[in-house]
Design a protein around this motif. Structure first.
Motif, PDB file in Angstrom:
ATOM      1  N   LEU A   1       0.859  -1.174   0.000  1.00  0.00           N
ATOM      2  CA  LEU A   1       0.000   0.000   0.000  1.00  0.00           C
ATOM      3  C   LEU A   1       0.899   1.228   0.000  1.00  0.00           C
ATOM      4  O   LEU A   1       1.744   1.379   0.875  1.00  0.00           O
ATOM      5  CB  LEU A   1      -0.904   0.002   1.234  1.00  0.00           C
ATOM      6  CG  LEU A   1      -1.761   1.252   1.427  1.00  0.00           C
ATOM      7  CD1 LEU A   1      -2.718   1.443   0.253  1.00  0.00           C
ATOM      8  CD2 LEU A   1      -2.516   1.163   2.737  1.00  0.00           C
ATOM      9  N   VAL A   2       0.708   2.102  -0.978  1.00  0.00           N
ATOM     10  CA  VAL A   2       1.512   3.316  -1.085  1.00  0.00           C
ATOM     11  C   VAL A   2       0.794   4.487  -0.429  1.00  0.00           C
ATOM     12  O   VAL A   2       1.384   5.227   0.350  1.00  0.00           O
ATOM     13  CB  VAL A   2       1.832   3.642  -2.567  1.00  0.00           C
ATOM     14  CG1 VAL A   2       2.533   4.979  -2.690  1.00  0.00           C
ATOM     15  CG2 VAL A   2       2.653   2.529  -3.189  1.00  0.00           C
ATOM     16  N   ASP A   3      -0.490   4.639  -0.713  1.00  0.00           N
ATOM     17  CA  ASP A   3      -1.219   5.784  -0.174  1.00  0.00           C
ATOM     18  C   ASP A   3      -2.715   5.575  -0.341  1.00  0.00           C
ATOM     19  O   ASP A   3      -3.162   4.766  -1.166  1.00  0.00           O
ATOM     20  CB  ASP A   3      -0.794   7.063  -0.918  1.00  0.00           C
ATOM     21  CG  ASP A   3      -1.114   8.341  -0.176  1.00  0.00           C
ATOM     22  OD1 ASP A   3      -1.489   8.269   1.017  1.00  0.00           O
ATOM     23  OD2 ASP A   3      -0.987   9.421  -0.774  1.00  0.00           O
ATOM     24  N   ILE A   4      -3.471   6.331   0.457  1.00  0.00           N
ATOM     25  CA  ILE A   4      -4.932   6.379   0.378  1.00  0.00           C
ATOM     26  C   ILE A   4      -5.312   7.855   0.346  1.00  0.00           C
ATOM     27  O   ILE A   4      -4.778   8.648   1.122  1.00  0.00           O
ATOM     28  CB  ILE A   4      -5.611   5.755   1.622  1.00  0.00           C
ATOM     29  CG1 ILE A   4      -5.176   4.326   1.857  1.00  0.00           C
ATOM     30  CG2 ILE A   4      -7.126   5.902   1.550  1.00  0.00           C
ATOM     31  CD1 ILE A   4      -5.955   3.269   1.165  1.00  0.00           C
ATOM     32  N   GLU A   5      -6.225   8.213  -0.536  1.00  0.00           N
ATOM     33  CA  GLU A   5      -6.768   9.569  -0.569  1.00  0.00           C
ATOM     34  C   GLU A   5      -8.284   9.484  -0.581  1.00  0.00           C
ATOM     35  O   GLU A   5      -8.864   8.729  -1.365  1.00  0.00           O
ATOM     36  CB  GLU A   5      -6.368  10.303  -1.856  1.00  0.00           C
ATOM     37  CG  GLU A   5      -4.940  10.667  -2.000  1.00  0.00           C
ATOM     38  CD  GLU A   5      -4.668  11.397  -3.320  1.00  0.00           C
ATOM     39  OE1 GLU A   5      -3.564  11.925  -3.435  1.00  0.00           O
ATOM     40  OE2 GLU A   5      -5.534  11.408  -4.222  1.00  0.00           O
ATOM     41  N   TYR A   6      -8.907  10.240   0.288  1.00  0.00           N
ATOM     42  CA  TYR A   6     -10.355  10.413   0.237  1.00  0.00           C
ATOM     43  C   TYR A   6     -10.579  11.895   0.025  1.00  0.00           C
ATOM     44  O   TYR A   6     -10.369  12.702   0.937  1.00  0.00           O
ATOM     45  CB  TYR A   6     -11.013   9.923   1.525  1.00  0.00           C
ATOM     46  CG  TYR A   6     -12.523   9.988   1.491  1.00  0.00           C
ATOM     47  CD1 TYR A   6     -13.250   9.294   0.533  1.00  0.00           C
ATOM     48  CD2 TYR A   6     -13.216  10.759   2.410  1.00  0.00           C
ATOM     49  CE1 TYR A   6     -14.627   9.352   0.497  1.00  0.00           C
ATOM     50  CE2 TYR A   6     -14.604  10.826   2.384  1.00  0.00           C
ATOM     51  CZ  TYR A   6     -15.304  10.130   1.424  1.00  0.00           C
ATOM     52  OH  TYR A   6     -16.686  10.188   1.382  1.00  0.00           O
ATOM     53  N   VAL A   7     -10.918  12.289  -1.198  1.00  0.00           N
ATOM     54  CA  VAL A   7     -10.978  13.697  -1.567  1.00  0.00           C
ATOM     55  C   VAL A   7     -12.266  14.026  -2.304  1.00  0.00           C
ATOM     56  O   VAL A   7     -12.855  13.172  -2.973  1.00  0.00           O
ATOM     57  CB  VAL A   7      -9.776  14.105  -2.463  1.00  0.00           C
ATOM     58  CG1 VAL A   7      -8.467  13.997  -1.717  1.00  0.00           C
ATOM     59  CG2 VAL A   7      -9.730  13.282  -3.737  1.00  0.00           C
ATOM     60  N   ARG A   8     -12.651  15.269  -2.146  1.00  0.00           N
ATOM     61  CA  ARG A   8     -13.823  15.745  -2.888  1.00  0.00           C
ATOM     62  C   ARG A   8     -13.346  16.615  -4.030  1.00  0.00           C
ATOM     63  O   ARG A   8     -12.646  17.608  -3.824  1.00  0.00           O
ATOM     64  CB  ARG A   8     -14.761  16.529  -1.991  1.00  0.00           C
ATOM     65  CG  ARG A   8     -16.008  16.925  -2.750  1.00  0.00           C
ATOM     66  CD  ARG A   8     -17.055  17.481  -1.863  1.00  0.00           C
ATOM     67  NE  ARG A   8     -18.263  17.597  -2.662  1.00  0.00           N
ATOM     68  CZ  ARG A   8     -19.455  17.431  -2.207  1.00  0.00           C
ATOM     69  NH1 ARG A   8     -19.639  17.145  -0.943  1.00  0.00           N
ATOM     70  NH2 ARG A   8     -20.492  17.559  -2.988  1.00  0.00           N
ATOM     71  N   GLU A   9     -13.715  16.208  -5.213  1.00  0.00           N
ATOM     72  CA  GLU A   9     -13.462  17.016  -6.397  1.00  0.00           C
ATOM     73  C   GLU A   9     -14.855  17.420  -6.858  1.00  0.00           C
ATOM     74  O   GLU A   9     -15.543  18.090  -6.102  1.00  0.00           O
ATOM     75  CB  GLU A   9     -12.648  16.220  -7.410  1.00  0.00           C
ATOM     76  CG  GLU A   9     -11.234  15.959  -6.875  1.00  0.00           C
ATOM     77  CD  GLU A   9     -10.391  15.003  -7.695  1.00  0.00           C
ATOM     78  OE1 GLU A   9     -10.868  14.509  -8.739  1.00  0.00           O
ATOM     79  OE2 GLU A   9      -9.259  14.741  -7.275  1.00  0.00           O
ATOM     80  N   ARG A  10     -15.288  16.959  -7.983  1.00  0.00           N
ATOM     81  CA  ARG A  10     -16.700  17.169  -8.326  1.00  0.00           C
ATOM     82  C   ARG A  10     -17.546  16.198  -7.507  1.00  0.00           C
ATOM     83  O   ARG A  10     -18.621  16.519  -7.029  1.00  0.00           O
ATOM     84  CB  ARG A  10     -16.904  16.959  -9.818  1.00  0.00           C
ATOM     85  CG  ARG A  10     -18.271  17.278 -10.258  1.00  0.00           C
ATOM     86  CD  ARG A  10     -18.414  17.173 -11.749  1.00  0.00           C
ATOM     87  NE  ARG A  10     -19.739  17.646 -12.113  1.00  0.00           N
ATOM     88  CZ  ARG A  10     -20.052  18.104 -13.272  1.00  0.00           C
ATOM     89  NH1 ARG A  10     -19.133  18.161 -14.208  1.00  0.00           N
ATOM     90  NH2 ARG A  10     -21.268  18.508 -13.523  1.00  0.00           N
ATOM     91  N   ASN A  11     -17.041  14.982  -7.351  1.00  0.00           N
ATOM     92  CA  ASN A  11     -17.623  13.939  -6.508  1.00  0.00           C
ATOM     93  C   ASN A  11     -16.593  13.552  -5.461  1.00  0.00           C
ATOM     94  O   ASN A  11     -15.445  13.975  -5.527  1.00  0.00           O
ATOM     95  CB  ASN A  11     -17.968  12.696  -7.355  1.00  0.00           C
ATOM     96  CG  ASN A  11     -18.991  12.977  -8.429  1.00  0.00           C
ATOM     97  OD1 ASN A  11     -20.080  13.427  -8.140  1.00  0.00           O
ATOM     98  ND2 ASN A  11     -18.617  12.720  -9.679  1.00  0.00           N
TER      99      ASN A  11
END
Length: 152
Positions: free
Chosen positions: A25-35
């Protein structure tokens, strides 16, 4: 549930899924862009392929559907970190010692917010690089991002 809590929870689940394999596992991102996007970046020696990403995606999707820890609707993406991967973890800095990196700063350094240098080592809160024919020690708190440099 906060973004960091979701990322931590998902990281634990991914670690269980890839345990015993050659994946990391390198990284996890939980981000809001349009969704909302839940992005999981995995890697292995020689690079990941479509089957690796698909397998992790299917297994993780099943776990997340069962546990339902995320209240928002989101899109799950499982992929490689790419050739210009971001260096974040201590093991990233060890693995890529000697490689050329792009260092982005919060405020200008040497008149610019981006320098290209050779990574010597990361030692706690300091990044040591070979820059313009001499060694520089840069405070990590002034650096916004470090990526592997790609020469075309």
């Amino acid at each position: 549930m906060g973004r960091e809590h979701i990322e931590d929870l998902v990281a634990k689940e991914v670690e269980k899924i890839i345990a015993g394999s050659d994946l990391e596992l390198v990284d996890i991102e939980y981000v809001r862009e349009r969704n909302w996007y839940l992005r999981v970046f995995i890697d292995k020696k020689g690079g990941v392929d479509l089957e690796d990403c698909q397998s992790v995606s299917e297994k993780l999707s099943k776990v997340l559907d069962e546990k339902d820890p995320i209240g928002d609707n989101y899109l799950l993406e499982v992929s490689s970190p790419g050739l210009d991967r971001v260096l974040k973890k201590e093991k990233d800095f060890i693995r890529y010692q000697g490689r050329t990196v792009d260092i982005h700063f919060f405020k200008p350094y040497d008149g610019t917010k981006l320098i290209v240098a050779d990574l010597v080592e990361k030692n706690g809160d300091t990044l040591k690089v070979q820059y313009k024919d001499h060694l520089e020690e840069l405070p990590m708190k002034e650096i916004s991002q470090i990526r592997l440099h790609i020469d075309f």
